[in-house]
Write a protein that holds these residues in place. Structure first.
Motif, short mmCIF file in Angstrom:
data_model
loop_
_atom_site.label_atom_id
_atom_site.label_comp_id
_atom_site.label_asym_id
_atom_site.label_seq_id
_atom_site.Cartn_x
_atom_site.Cartn_y
_atom_site.Cartn_z
N PRO A 94 0.82 -1.22 0.00
CA PRO A 94 0.00 0.00 0.00
C PRO A 94 0.85 1.26 0.00
CG PRO A 94 -0.80 -1.57 1.63
CD PRO A 94 0.52 -2.09 1.15
N LYS A 95 0.25 2.34 -0.46
CA LYS A 95 0.97 3.61 -0.61
C LYS A 95 1.46 4.17 0.73
CE LYS A 95 -1.10 6.64 -3.14
NZ LYS A 95 -1.97 7.71 -3.66
N LYS A 96 0.63 4.12 1.75
CA LYS A 96 0.99 4.75 3.02
C LYS A 96 2.22 4.12 3.68
CE LYS A 96 -1.05 6.53 7.29
NZ LYS A 96 -2.30 6.67 8.09
N PRO A 97 2.27 2.79 3.87
CA PRO A 97 3.50 2.22 4.44
C PRO A 97 4.71 2.38 3.52
CG PRO A 97 1.96 0.49 3.80
CD PRO A 97 1.22 1.77 3.73
N ALA A 98 4.50 2.42 2.20
CA ALA A 98 5.61 2.65 1.28
C ALA A 98 6.22 4.02 1.50
CB ALA A 98 5.14 2.51 -0.16
N SER A 99 5.37 5.03 1.67
CA SER A 99 5.85 6.39 1.92
C SER A 99 6.53 6.49 3.28
CB SER A 99 4.67 7.37 1.85
OG SER A 99 5.09 8.68 2.14
N LEU A 100 5.97 5.82 4.29
CA LEU A 100 6.55 5.85 5.63
C LEU A 100 7.93 5.20 5.65
CD1 LEU A 100 6.30 6.31 8.71
CD2 LEU A 100 5.15 4.11 8.84
N PHE A 101 8.05 4.02 5.04
CA PHE A 101 9.32 3.30 5.08
C PHE A 101 10.38 4.04 4.26
CE2 PHE A 101 12.23 -0.23 4.04
CZ PHE A 101 12.46 -0.69 5.32
N ARG A 102 9.99 4.66 3.17
CA ARG A 102 10.95 5.43 2.36
C ARG A 102 11.55 6.57 3.16
NH1 ARG A 102 8.81 9.13 -2.51
NH2 ARG A 102 7.71 9.91 -0.69
N SER A 103 10.77 7.22 4.00
CA SER A 103 11.27 8.35 4.78
C SER A 103 12.14 7.89 5.95
CB SER A 103 10.10 9.18 5.32
OG SER A 103 9.31 8.42 6.21
N LEU A 104 12.02 6.64 6.36
CA LEU A 104 12.78 6.15 7.51
C LEU A 104 14.09 5.49 7.13
CD1 LEU A 104 9.87 4.56 9.60
CD2 LEU A 104 11.08 6.69 10.10
N MET A 105 14.22 5.10 5.87
CA MET A 105 15.41 4.36 5.45
C MET A 105 16.66 5.21 5.46
SD MET A 105 14.55 1.69 2.41
CE MET A 105 13.53 2.83 1.51
N GLU A 106 17.76 4.58 5.86
CA GLU A 106 19.06 5.24 5.78
C GLU A 106 19.56 5.17 4.34
OE1 GLU A 106 20.51 6.78 8.19
OE2 GLU A 106 19.15 6.20 9.80
N LYS A 107 20.47 6.09 4.00
CA LYS A 107 21.01 6.15 2.63
C LYS A 107 22.38 5.48 2.54
CE LYS A 107 17.47 8.52 1.25
NZ LYS A 107 16.45 7.90 0.40
N ASP A 108 22.66 4.53 3.44
CA ASP A 108 23.98 3.89 3.45
C ASP A 108 23.98 2.55 2.73
OD1 ASP A 108 22.43 2.50 5.20
OD2 ASP A 108 23.77 2.65 6.91
N ASN A 109 22.87 2.23 2.05
CA ASN A 109 22.74 0.98 1.30
C ASN A 109 22.86 -0.25 2.19
OD1 ASN A 109 22.05 -0.14 -1.16
ND2 ASN A 109 24.17 -0.67 -1.65
N SER A 110 22.46 -0.12 3.44
CA SER A 110 22.40 -1.30 4.30
C SER A 110 21.30 -2.23 3.80
CB SER A 110 22.12 -0.89 5.75
OG SER A 110 20.95 -0.09 5.83
N PRO A 111 21.47 -3.54 3.95
CA PRO A 111 20.48 -4.47 3.39
C PRO A 111 19.14 -4.41 4.11
CG PRO A 111 22.13 -5.64 4.68
CD PRO A 111 22.60 -4.23 4.59
N VAL A 112 18.08 -4.42 3.33
CA VAL A 112 16.72 -4.48 3.87
C VAL A 112 16.19 -5.88 3.65
CG1 VAL A 112 14.37 -3.55 3.73
CG2 VAL A 112 16.34 -2.05 3.34
N THR A 113 15.73 -6.53 4.69
CA THR A 113 15.15 -7.87 4.59
C THR A 113 13.63 -7.74 4.50
OG1 THR A 113 16.95 -8.81 5.91
CG2 THR A 113 14.95 -10.13 5.68
N ILE A 114 13.07 -8.32 3.46
CA ILE A 114 11.62 -8.28 3.26
C ILE A 114 11.09 -9.71 3.37
CG2 ILE A 114 9.72 -7.58 1.76
CD1 ILE A 114 11.62 -5.69 0.34
N GLU A 115 10.21 -9.92 4.35
CA GLU A 115 9.53 -11.20 4.51
C GLU A 115 8.05 -10.97 4.27
OE1 GLU A 115 11.34 -13.51 8.07
OE2 GLU A 115 11.63 -11.37 8.49
N PHE A 116 7.40 -11.83 3.51
CA PHE A 116 6.00 -11.60 3.19
C PHE A 116 5.29 -12.91 2.89
CE2 PHE A 116 8.48 -11.49 -0.67
CZ PHE A 116 7.72 -12.17 -1.62
N ASP A 117 4.00 -12.92 3.15
CA ASP A 117 3.12 -14.00 2.73
C ASP A 117 1.96 -13.38 1.97
OD1 ASP A 117 1.53 -12.89 4.71
OD2 ASP A 117 1.99 -14.44 6.19
N ASN A 118 0.82 -14.01 1.94
CA ASN A 118 -0.29 -13.46 1.17
C ASN A 118 -1.11 -12.42 1.94
OD1 ASN A 118 -1.36 -15.19 3.00
ND2 ASN A 118 -2.71 -16.26 1.58
#
Length: 270
Positions: A94-118
């Motif tokens: 969804p748009k809202k969590p995408a916008s929130l996470f984008r603003s919180l991320m560091e710009k040091d290219n640290s790895p982001v782990t994404i776990e997801f189901d349905n």
């Protein structure tokens, strides 16, 4: 001083949702993810009837990942071969969590782990994690929307065109925002007119174009938005005819990345 506050039982506070045992998992650099979210989030819709259009599609295979967003008028599709999954999988963020996470991320290219189901997705960084509910539904076939044969190519400086569009769009009809692009050999004419207020505007720009002369209409606001989110100094318009979508791509792209943005045309009155 003395202050009295009302509190609530902490046991009633919502707990994070738990992923299923068969959840998928990928890793992506924070810089790459931030770029992909920035390039796609503006193209998401606000459509109650089609909720799947209100988010960003993460379409992943063993060969790479594709990030897609569309509101029915414009579409952004970015493929990255550096982001690979163990098997084919996809989800709609969804748009809202995408916008929130984008603003919180560091710009040091640290790895982001994404776990997801349905149902849910969990984005994890060393300092924090975010759990959000996903949009349920099947995303439309975005590949079927992108025109494949576009013989007419226009190359122009991106910022020069943005500035001209901003000036001309002031005179466009408030109801439609329609502007006309007329293409001739190495020249682009941008024009609009508002019959209700008897105003009009015309600008001529130098460009690289050697195809057949043609005219096509676009909504000025959407076109400016696309160019503002397009990287690079020069961009190329790929056009077929005035009734088919126009494709915009940056002239310079990374070897592992392929970005295109698409905009549906408007019907010209003349």
């Amino acid at each position: 001083g003395e202050y009295n506050l009302v509190g609530h039982n902490p046991d009633e506070y919502p707990t994070p949702a738990v992923l299923s045992e068969d959840a998928s998992k990928i890793e992506i650099g924070s810089t790459i993810l931030a770029d992909e979210l920035s390039r796609t989030i503006f193209a998401t819709a606000d459509d109650e009837l089609r909720p799947v259009m209100n988010g960003i599609l993460f379409d992943m295979t063993t060969e790479g990942a594709t990030f897609v967003a569309s509101d029915g008028h414009k579409l952004v599709c970015c493929k990255n071969n550096d982001v690979k999954a163990e098997s084919k999988a996809s989800f709609i963020l969804p748009k809202k969590p995408a916008s929130l996470f984008r603003s919180l991320m560091e710009k040091d290219n640290s790895p982001v782990t994404i776990e997801f189901d349905n149902r849910i997705a969990k984005f994890s960084l060393p300092e924090f994690s975010m759990v959000c509910r996903l949009i349920d539904g099947r995303y439309p076939n975005y590949n079927a929307v992108i025109p494949q044969n576009n013989p007419h190519c226009l190359t122009i400086d991106r910022q020069t065109m943005i500035n001209a569009l901003r000036r001309v769009s002031v005179f466009s009809p408030a109801s439609s925002g329609l502007i006309k692009l007329r293409l001739q050999e190495n020249q682009l004419f941008i024009s609009t007119k508002d019959i209700d207020y008897s105003t009009s505007a015309n600008e001529a720009l130098e460009c690289q174009y050697s195809g057949a002369a043609m005219s096509i209409g676009f909504k000025a606001g959407f076109l400016i938005e696309i160019l503002n989110n397009m990287p690079g100094q020069e961009i190329t318009f790929k056009l077929a005819d005035p009734s088919r979508a126009g494709v915009v791509v940056p002239n310079e792209q990374n070897e592992s990345e392929s970005l295109l943005m698409l905009l549906m045309p408007m019907v010209l009155n003349d």
